[in-house]
Write a protein that holds these residues in place. Sequence first.
Motif, short mmCIF file in Angstrom:
data_model
loop_
_atom_site.label_atom_id
_atom_site.label_comp_id
_atom_site.label_asym_id
_atom_site.label_seq_id
_atom_site.Cartn_x
_atom_site.Cartn_y
_atom_site.Cartn_z
N GLU A 168 -50.65 11.30 -30.57
CA GLU A 168 -50.43 11.29 -32.01
C GLU A 168 -50.48 12.71 -32.57
OE1 GLU A 168 -53.46 8.75 -33.46
OE2 GLU A 168 -53.01 7.12 -32.07
N PHE A 169 -51.35 13.53 -32.02
CA PHE A 169 -51.47 14.93 -32.47
C PHE A 169 -52.18 15.69 -31.38
CE2 PHE A 169 -55.17 12.63 -33.92
CZ PHE A 169 -56.21 13.43 -33.51
N ARG A 170 -52.13 16.97 -31.49
CA ARG A 170 -52.86 17.81 -30.54
C ARG A 170 -53.67 18.84 -31.31
NH1 ARG A 170 -50.04 22.67 -29.61
NH2 ARG A 170 -47.93 22.71 -30.48
N LEU A 171 -54.84 19.15 -30.74
CA LEU A 171 -55.74 20.14 -31.35
C LEU A 171 -55.34 21.52 -30.86
CD1 LEU A 171 -59.19 18.32 -30.95
CD2 LEU A 171 -57.67 18.35 -32.94
N THR A 172 -55.12 22.42 -31.80
CA THR A 172 -54.75 23.80 -31.47
C THR A 172 -55.87 24.72 -31.92
OG1 THR A 172 -52.42 23.26 -31.76
CG2 THR A 172 -53.04 25.59 -31.76
N PRO A 173 -56.56 25.36 -30.98
CA PRO A 173 -57.71 26.20 -31.37
C PRO A 173 -57.29 27.62 -31.72
CG PRO A 173 -57.61 26.03 -29.00
CD PRO A 173 -56.46 25.18 -29.51
N HIS A 174 -58.04 28.20 -32.64
CA HIS A 174 -57.95 29.63 -32.95
C HIS A 174 -59.36 30.20 -32.76
CE1 HIS A 174 -53.88 29.33 -34.62
NE2 HIS A 174 -54.29 28.19 -35.17
N ILE A 175 -59.52 30.95 -31.70
CA ILE A 175 -60.87 31.37 -31.26
C ILE A 175 -61.14 32.82 -31.65
CG2 ILE A 175 -62.44 31.55 -29.30
CD1 ILE A 175 -61.54 28.70 -30.00
N ASP A 176 -62.33 33.06 -32.14
CA ASP A 176 -62.82 34.40 -32.39
C ASP A 176 -64.18 34.56 -31.71
OD1 ASP A 176 -60.83 35.66 -33.97
OD2 ASP A 176 -61.45 34.41 -35.68
N ASN A 177 -64.36 35.64 -30.97
CA ASN A 177 -65.66 35.99 -30.39
C ASN A 177 -66.30 37.07 -31.27
OD1 ASN A 177 -65.66 34.34 -28.00
ND2 ASN A 177 -64.07 35.71 -27.19
N LEU A 178 -67.54 36.86 -31.64
CA LEU A 178 -68.18 37.77 -32.59
C LEU A 178 -69.68 37.78 -32.38
CD1 LEU A 178 -68.57 36.06 -36.04
CD2 LEU A 178 -67.84 34.80 -34.04
N GLU A 179 -70.30 38.66 -33.12
CA GLU A 179 -71.76 38.72 -33.15
C GLU A 179 -72.22 37.89 -34.33
OE1 GLU A 179 -75.34 39.27 -31.92
OE2 GLU A 179 -73.75 40.40 -30.88
N VAL A 180 -72.80 36.72 -34.05
CA VAL A 180 -73.11 35.78 -35.13
C VAL A 180 -74.21 36.29 -36.05
CG1 VAL A 180 -72.32 33.77 -33.83
CG2 VAL A 180 -74.70 34.51 -33.65
N ALA A 181 -74.97 37.30 -35.59
CA ALA A 181 -76.03 37.85 -36.45
C ALA A 181 -75.48 38.85 -37.46
CB ALA A 181 -77.10 38.52 -35.59
N ASN A 182 -74.20 39.20 -37.33
CA ASN A 182 -73.56 40.17 -38.23
C ASN A 182 -72.82 39.41 -39.33
OD1 ASN A 182 -71.94 42.14 -39.46
ND2 ASN A 182 -71.70 43.28 -37.55
N SER A 183 -73.36 39.43 -40.52
CA SER A 183 -72.77 38.67 -41.63
C SER A 183 -71.38 39.16 -41.98
CB SER A 183 -73.67 38.75 -42.86
OG SER A 183 -74.93 38.17 -42.60
N PHE A 184 -71.15 40.46 -41.88
CA PHE A 184 -69.82 40.99 -42.17
C PHE A 184 -68.80 40.47 -41.17
CE2 PHE A 184 -66.52 44.21 -41.51
CZ PHE A 184 -66.01 44.33 -42.80
N ALA A 185 -69.15 40.46 -39.88
CA ALA A 185 -68.24 39.95 -38.86
C ALA A 185 -67.98 38.47 -39.08
CB ALA A 185 -68.82 40.20 -37.48
N VAL A 186 -69.01 37.73 -39.45
CA VAL A 186 -68.84 36.29 -39.70
C VAL A 186 -67.91 36.07 -40.89
CG1 VAL A 186 -70.03 34.20 -40.44
CG2 VAL A 186 -71.05 35.65 -38.68
N THR A 187 -68.10 36.84 -41.95
CA THR A 187 -67.22 36.72 -43.14
C THR A 187 -65.77 37.03 -42.79
OG1 THR A 187 -69.05 37.36 -44.59
CG2 THR A 187 -66.82 37.60 -45.45
N ASN A 188 -65.57 38.09 -42.05
CA ASN A 188 -64.22 38.50 -41.67
C ASN A 188 -63.53 37.42 -40.83
OD1 ASN A 188 -62.02 40.32 -41.47
ND2 ASN A 188 -62.74 40.96 -39.44
N CYS A 189 -64.25 36.89 -39.84
CA CYS A 189 -63.67 35.87 -38.96
C CYS A 189 -63.43 34.56 -39.70
CB CYS A 189 -64.57 35.64 -37.75
SG CYS A 189 -64.63 37.02 -36.60
N PHE A 190 -64.38 34.19 -40.56
CA PHE A 190 -64.21 32.93 -41.31
C PHE A 190 -62.98 33.01 -42.21
CE2 PHE A 190 -64.91 29.73 -44.47
CZ PHE A 190 -65.59 28.71 -43.81
N CYS A 191 -62.84 34.12 -42.91
CA CYS A 191 -61.68 34.28 -43.80
C CYS A 191 -60.38 34.31 -43.00
CB CYS A 191 -61.83 35.55 -44.62
SG CYS A 191 -63.14 35.44 -45.86
#
Length: 879
Positions: free
Chosen positions: A54-77
Amino acid sequence: MQKIVNLSVSFLLVLWGCALGGSPSVQIGGLFPRGADQEYSAFRIGMVQFGTSEFRLTPHIDNLEVANSFAVTNCFCSQFSRGVYAIFGFYDKKSVNTITSFCGTLHVSFITPSFPLDGNQQFIIQMRPDIKGPLLSLIEYYKWDKFAYLYDSDRGLTTLQVVLDTAAERKWQVTAINVGNLKDERKDEAYRSLFQDLENKKERRVILDCEQDKVKDIMDQVITIGRHVKGYHYIIANLGFIDGDLSKIQYGGANVSGFQIVDFDDPLVSKFDQRWEALEEKEYPGADSKIRYTSALTYDAVQVMTEAFRYLHKQRIDFTRRANNGDCLANPAVPWAQGVEIERALKQVRVEGLTGNIQFDQHGKRVNYSVNIMELKSNGPVKIGYWNEVDKMAVTKSDVFANDTTGMENKTVIVTTILEAPYVMLKKNADLFVDNDRYEGYCVDLAAEIAKHCGFKYQLKIVGDGKYGARDAETKIWNGMVGELVYGKADIAVAPLTITLVREEVIDFSKPFMSLGISIMIKKPQKSKPGVFSFLDPLAYEIWMCIVFAYIGVSVVLFLVSRFSPYEWHTEEYEDGQIQTNESTNEFGIFNSLWFSLGAFMRQGCDISPRSLSGRIVGGVWWFFTLIIISSYTANLAAFLTVERMVSPIESAEDLAKQTEIAYGTLDSGSTKEFFRRSKIALFDKMWTYMRSAEPSVFVKTTAEGVLRVRKSKGKYAYLLESTMNEYIEQRKPCDTMKVGGNLDSKGYGIATPKGSSLRNAVNLAVLKLNEQGLLDKLKNKWWYDKGECGSGGGDSKEKTSALSLSNVAGVFYILVGGLGLAMLVALIEFCYKSRAEAKRMKVAKNAQNINPTSSQNSQNFATYKEGYNVYGIESVKI
């Protein structure tokens, strides 16, 4: 075969992906921390495994330092701008607020296996069940009312808060310590210091509320400092009890409990595990080890997302993102309209996954889940019960932490020991034998007897570092045989291992099979060569001087008494020609007094003796004095002349401590060194201060090295060791060492086992039985004295009676020769003197003869007689 299976699985995964190529695509974001390789592999497997037509899941992966809020904000956006429908990822304490803020504002669901959050967070789907309930139930089950709580602040403080609140209600004593802010370069030292402080506070119950990697670091240091032994209890407060390597701690004896969310006995998990093991590790990093609980939660998260989007697809709910995908930093923010529908669908999912029943409440938290309660046994982790929200904690095994009672008949016990004569020695032809037959000695025989009494097979294993066992002051790591037992490398230690307090804290000892104490070994001093006047040795120098003064004093007193006493004077009649003269004479002149005293002292007597009472009193007292002196001298003379003596420079520990010429030391990493290090006695503390600071080092690596150093030091090194070994070496050639002084302490050798070992009681009973049968004494006589090389009873170390040699009595001959020479010299002087006097007399007589020949002749004869008589001391006085 394994390679074929790997290729087959990879081929099927590729075909599956191709088959789904034409299906509608559902964009899924992925935020993975660096190092989460296994979690990412599980995510990829889930994407393929749960894909549908019916559908397929297509991932978009980012590897980051989860303790870095700036990196998390950038990847989330970045993910949001790509039009993802939901985001899977991880967070920690520093980034959790950023993620929850974005999700709540933009209405993007975030599915996470990270630690559960407090409060009611919208659009956060928490895959990890809350551990607060199982943890409190386990604490209550063990009836803990005093314990330490080690937590990682990076995981949040929710569990800690609940534990502290419960502790306040139930009056528990909780010591909470944050271990999440320790610097990596000093964390090992900090952990050791932390557990040392806990030990000082008698805190032996510890909860570790940390992720598995930090638990591993902590437990490594726990093992290092020996806190993994019987008497300690640890609860690992995460859901992956078997994820870590517990092999190092399972033989220590400590109780270890925890929780396991992935039940590998479940058919669903077993089937997945087979597929997981078939994966190629190069393509799927982390597939070479069992799947961790965080990876299992990741896999289940993909299934949850798949089920949610399948539900939306069946319900024909439009959840597509049209036109502009939006800017997460827009002001004001524009939430995604379909985000609420997707969140609702995710919370309604109810499936069976690797972590059991997966179900969420209205706040996105796991409910109706079950957690297995685990305990670590000697044969590995064992499930003892489970916990769920309905039954709470249910125990399915009643033998909680019971000692293993399995028989030892079919098990080969590893016996660690040390090459130390006469306890364990290689046979001369050891190369012709294998295994245990290569060794002989006291402990070899003892191990055989114990194995026979306990009924097990055994294999002797020589300790690798050649040490008995001590704990490093800095690293707290145990070495030697103690380390072999502490770290599970051996089952029992049969060796001359001293029972001490610090060792008893980490291992168990049997009753002592041999009693001993610390003694002093020195090089046997050379036998003292007898001096020329060694016959004077029986009496001290002071006594000889007193005898000389007494001899002179008695002679003078006898002379004076004889002069004053009238009974010592008597009348002598002489005929001087035709005239008779009467003279009063006294035999005890000064020379005769000296001669009388000397004759009495030499027990030879004299031709004169006192006549007066006073003179006889002097004589009697002198005779009594000489009787005692001569008798004492004679008694000691026999011992001094017939026994060879050695003069030892050291006789006790006090002698060692008050001098610096002779160095002294102990075995490094042994109980003797530990005794001096911990002693509070002033004498031993002074000795330890010297040994610790001595240069070059006075410590030796082996006993053989210490004995060799004693033998080669020419009496300038003393070795402190157990008295039993000292006595044995004294019996070995070249018979040049000796034990001096008494034992410095009293202790015993014991057979050691790991804490909680099932062998302990059996070995203890065997030692007692062997002692009662007298076999232990028989073994000691066999290896110490029956095989001695220096004679029975200590050999040359004992004083031996031998025949007198010329050197023993040379002084007597010297005195004899000297006396004879002196007599000849005096005779010569007398002759010369007499000749000169005779010449003068003859000259006077010749002159007188010319005047009166007859009277001159008579006078000459009388004068000659009287003069000769006076030479020997008789004095005459005319009346």
